[in-house]
Design an enzyme around this catalytic site. Structure first.
Site, PDB file in Angstrom:
ATOM      1  CG  HIS A 221      35.538  41.449  34.861  1.00 44.19           C
ATOM      2  ND1 HIS A 221      34.486  42.286  35.079  1.00 44.19           N
ATOM      3  CD2 HIS A 221      35.120  40.219  35.229  1.00 44.19           C
ATOM      4  CE1 HIS A 221      33.467  41.597  35.577  1.00 44.19           C
ATOM      5  NE2 HIS A 221      33.814  40.337  35.671  1.00 44.19           N
TER       6      HIS A 221
HETATM    7  C1  UD1 Z   1      35.993  36.108  38.298  1.00 46.18           C
HETATM    8  C2  UD1 Z   1      34.727  35.310  38.010  1.00 46.18           C
HETATM    9  C3  UD1 Z   1      33.730  36.189  37.271  1.00 46.18           C
HETATM   10  C4  UD1 Z   1      33.457  37.451  38.063  1.00 46.18           C
HETATM   11  C5  UD1 Z   1      34.767  38.154  38.385  1.00 46.18           C
HETATM   12  C6  UD1 Z   1      34.501  39.323  39.288  1.00 46.18           C
HETATM   13  C7  UD1 Z   1      34.901  32.906  37.555  1.00 46.18           C
HETATM   14  C8  UD1 Z   1      34.917  31.879  36.517  1.00 46.18           C
HETATM   15  N1  UD1 Z   1      35.012  34.170  37.142  1.00 46.18           N
HETATM   16  O1  UD1 Z   1      36.572  36.487  37.067  1.00 46.18           O
HETATM   17  O2  UD1 Z   1      32.506  35.481  37.102  1.00 46.18           O
HETATM   18  O3  UD1 Z   1      32.649  38.290  37.281  1.00 46.18           O
HETATM   19  O4  UD1 Z   1      35.642  37.249  39.068  1.00 46.18           O
HETATM   20  O5  UD1 Z   1      35.524  40.253  39.259  1.00 46.18           O
HETATM   21  O6  UD1 Z   1      34.799  32.594  38.721  1.00 46.18           O
HETATM   22  N2  UD1 Z   1      43.993  38.566  39.269  1.00 46.18           N
HETATM   23  C9  UD1 Z   1      44.864  39.329  39.987  1.00 46.18           C
HETATM   24  N3  UD1 Z   1      44.558  39.589  41.305  1.00 46.18           N
HETATM   25  C10 UD1 Z   1      43.444  39.118  41.907  1.00 46.18           C
HETATM   26  C11 UD1 Z   1      42.567  38.338  41.151  1.00 46.18           C
HETATM   27  C12 UD1 Z   1      42.842  38.072  39.830  1.00 46.18           C
HETATM   28  O7  UD1 Z   1      45.876  39.779  39.485  1.00 46.18           O
HETATM   29  O8  UD1 Z   1      43.232  39.400  43.113  1.00 46.18           O
HETATM   30  C13 UD1 Z   1      44.281  38.326  37.821  1.00 46.18           C
HETATM   31  C14 UD1 Z   1      45.064  37.044  37.570  1.00 46.18           C
HETATM   32  O9  UD1 Z   1      45.944  37.285  36.525  1.00 46.18           O
HETATM   33  C15 UD1 Z   1      43.985  36.087  37.095  1.00 46.18           C
HETATM   34  C16 UD1 Z   1      43.012  37.006  36.381  1.00 46.18           C
HETATM   35  O10 UD1 Z   1      43.063  38.225  37.103  1.00 46.18           O
HETATM   36  O11 UD1 Z   1      44.486  35.082  36.268  1.00 46.18           O
HETATM   37  C17 UD1 Z   1      41.587  36.488  36.334  1.00 46.18           C
HETATM   38  O12 UD1 Z   1      41.126  36.204  37.647  1.00 46.18           O
HETATM   39  P1  UD1 Z   1      40.009  35.075  37.905  1.00 46.18           P
HETATM   40  O13 UD1 Z   1      39.654  35.076  39.340  1.00 46.18           O
HETATM   41  O14 UD1 Z   1      40.419  33.787  37.311  1.00 46.18           O
HETATM   42  O15 UD1 Z   1      38.786  35.549  37.047  1.00 46.18           O
HETATM   43  P2  UD1 Z   1      38.078  36.949  36.957  1.00 46.18           P
HETATM   44  O16 UD1 Z   1      38.253  37.461  35.589  1.00 46.18           O
HETATM   45  O17 UD1 Z   1      38.474  37.797  38.099  1.00 46.18           O
HETATM   46  N1  UDP Z   2      33.330  47.556  42.009  1.00 43.58           N
HETATM   47  C1  UDP Z   2      34.103  48.197  42.966  1.00 43.58           C
HETATM   48  N2  UDP Z   2      35.267  48.791  42.569  1.00 43.58           N
HETATM   49  C2  UDP Z   2      35.703  48.760  41.274  1.00 43.58           C
HETATM   50  C3  UDP Z   2      34.902  48.111  40.305  1.00 43.58           C
HETATM   51  C4  UDP Z   2      33.721  47.510  40.708  1.00 43.58           C
HETATM   52  O1  UDP Z   2      33.728  48.263  44.142  1.00 43.58           O
HETATM   53  O2  UDP Z   2      36.775  49.297  40.985  1.00 43.58           O
HETATM   54  C5  UDP Z   2      32.109  46.860  42.444  1.00 43.58           C
HETATM   55  C6  UDP Z   2      30.816  47.293  41.785  1.00 43.58           C
HETATM   56  O3  UDP Z   2      30.213  48.295  42.549  1.00 43.58           O
HETATM   57  C7  UDP Z   2      29.990  46.018  41.766  1.00 43.58           C
HETATM   58  C8  UDP Z   2      31.010  44.904  41.772  1.00 43.58           C
HETATM   59  O4  UDP Z   2      32.256  45.507  42.083  1.00 43.58           O
HETATM   60  O5  UDP Z   2      29.228  45.875  42.963  1.00 43.58           O
HETATM   61  C9  UDP Z   2      31.066  44.225  40.436  1.00 43.58           C
HETATM   62  O6  UDP Z   2      32.128  43.342  40.411  1.00 43.58           O
HETATM   63  P1  UDP Z   2      32.714  42.760  39.074  1.00 43.58           P
HETATM   64  O7  UDP Z   2      32.388  43.655  37.949  1.00 43.58           O
HETATM   65  O8  UDP Z   2      34.139  42.447  39.343  1.00 43.58           O
HETATM   66  O9  UDP Z   2      31.983  41.352  38.948  1.00 43.58           O
HETATM   67  P2  UDP Z   2      30.593  40.884  38.304  1.00 43.58           P
HETATM   68  O10 UDP Z   2      29.502  41.619  38.950  1.00 43.58           O
HETATM   69  O11 UDP Z   2      30.685  41.088  36.833  1.00 43.58           O
HETATM   70  O12 UDP Z   2      30.565  39.424  38.606  1.00 43.58           O
END
Ligand code: UD1
Ligand code: UDP
Length: 452
Positions: A221
């Protein structure tokens, strides 16, 4: 009659936890649990950055923690807009609730917003998972974690290596607590429960994962991968050639959107050996990880979980703020390089000795007691009045920064008592080591701050 001002000092501490995304819920759950068990007053504030139930609600359910007291529903958006809305909402809640300390975790926008707002309200900030550095300022997470560290009072640091990052930036050792990572607490606590329950998600039970061989669990992601057509195309080209693996891909909503926009989603979804599923709950994901032969990921948390659960990890990045996993031998950085991905998957699958070595890499993230150590430290600081943020009474020039070569048997705390000083850095030859209280410094070069 005497009139005097009565200062009300609450003897019940109040802790506010700010979280907003999936990994923050998972990694704060053990701390939230520990706070509850000790009867400490707490509030949970959700920024609403993640809002789909697969990215948020399901984790409160799986990890059995109370629902947030506040959700400020910021939703998705640009960094500036999202962070600005968070700051406004967080400030309103903190002004109302007046907690003694605000906890933020990791490096998301909630961490940046929460730490900035609390620091400006003179509320102590505890940064959980402090000190990580990728040294890559193009990553939003690197900006967030650096700013949060500047605003923090207490640092809960997963490893000595991360603590050294903070020392190198000039932070005081006094406020650093090397606790391990709460992800280990979460993994250890929930894996057995998960196994007993079996897969909850219908899609997973239908795939009959328990009887599958060669499982490669994929998550990605990270903006620098999924928002970059060239990089994501390279990764997909590698996935196409991994026909001998069963690739399980719980897809992050960001990734699904970008793959659809790039016109790459259907092509990937049509491959027989690639199973794209929606994001799954924590209990299901832990089982999936533990049944996997290897993990391919750009997730931070998953690099840590892989080494905790003895599963080799290949990380789809060129740098990592978790270098301990690489030096321990459990994680290899393959970037978005098709050749490196294919070569390393093949090596793990064909070279038993190599794979075994990766599986046996020592987990650098502690024993699973990070939450306990964190709350112990917070209680100590609260009881000693160290959570009160006030202007310093001393002027900085009362301290002199010095260096010394230590020739006697003396520990850090003995030296500090003797000299009324604080040891800052210690060098064992060329290697910088973290000056723990009981470290014998004989033969080391040190730097320290001493009161004249
Ligand atoms: C965010 C964090 C990242 C973390 C990740 C965990 C920041 C800058 N980024 O990234 O560090 O690793 O979360 O997963 O804080 N969206 C949905 N549904 C949701 C959430 C998001 O559809 O419930 C989609 C939206 O299109 C959104 C995109 O995902 O624009 C990105 O979501 P966003 O929360 O901005 O960043 P992440 O990539 O999730
Ligand atoms: N995870 C989960 N379900 C999923 C994918 C990830 O429970 O479908 C959990 C995983 O075990 C880990 C956390 O989500 O603990 C990682 O989250 P993510 O990769 O979104 O964020 P990051 O750690 O990169 O910030």
């Amino acid at each position: 009659m005497l009139f005097f001002t009565k200062y009300y000092i609450s003897d019940i501490m109040k802790i506010a936890t700010i979280l907003g995304t999936r990994p923050e819920i998972i990694k704060m759950a053990p701390i939230i649990d520990e706070i509850s068990k000790r009867g400490i007053d707490q509030i949970i504030l959700h920024t609403g950055q993640h809002y789909d139930k697969e990215m948020s609600d399901n984790f409160f359910r799986d990890l059995e923690i109370p629902s947030p007291n506040y959700n400020i529903h910021v939703g998705s958006g640009t960094h500036g807009k999202q962070t600005g809305l968070m700051m406004k909402g967080i400030e309103e809640v903190l002004l109302e609730e007046k907690p003694d300390i605000v906890l933020v975790q990791g490096d998301t926008n909630a961490v940046l917003a929460g730490a900035l707002v609390a620091a400006k309200l003179h509320i102590a900030v505890g940064h959980v998972e402090a000190g990580l550095r990728s040294f890559d300022m193009t990553m939003p997470e690197e900006v967030n974690r650096r700013v949060a560290d500047v605003c923090s009072t207490m640092y809960f640091i997963p490893t000595e290596e991360s603590a050294i990052n903070l020392l190198a930036e000039g932070f005081s050792r006094k406020n650093m607590f090397i606790t391990g990572n709460t992800v280990v607490d979460a993994c250890f606590r929930h894996l057995e429960i998960a196994k007993k329950k079996g897969f909850q998600e219908k899609e997973l039970s239908e795939l009959d994962i328990g009887n599958m061989d060669n499982i490669l669990t994929l998550t990605m992601h990270r903006a620098e991968n999924v928002d970059d057509k060239k990089r994501v195309t390279n990764i997909i080209e590698a996935l196409k050639e991994l026909e001998y693996m069963n690739i399980i891909f719980p897809i992050h909503p960001r990734t699904k959107n970008t793959l659809q926009n790039f016109g790459l989603f259907d092509e990937l979804n049509d491959l027989d050996h690639v199973h794209i599923i929606k994001p799954i709950g924590y209990l299901d994901f832990l089982q999936l990880t533990s049944l996997s032969t290897l993990i391919l990921t750009d997730s931070g948390g998953l690099q840590e979980e892989a080494i905790t659960l003895n599963v080799p990890a290949l990380t789809l990045r060129y740098n990592t703020e978790r270098p301990e996993t690489v030096t321990a031998g459990g994680n290899i950085l393959v970037g978005a390089d098709k050749g490196a991905i294919l070569g390393n998957v093949e090596k793990i699958m064909k070279d038993d000795e190599f794979a075994e070595k990766m599986r046996n890499a020592k987990n650098p993230y502690g024993l699973g007691d990070a939450a306990k150590l964190t709350v112990d430290a917070i209680e100590k600081y609260y009881n000693e009045g160290l959570l009160n943020i006030a202007a310093p009474e001393d002027i900085m020039t009362l301290f002199t920064r010095k260096m010394a070569q230590i020739d006697e048997d003396i520990t850090v705390s003995e030296f500090e008592d003797k000299k009324n000083a604080l040891v800052h850095m210690a060098f064992d030859g060329e290697k910088m080591v973290f000056p723990k209280d009981n470290l014998n410094m004989k033969g080391m070069m040190i730097t320290y701050d001493a009161r004249e």
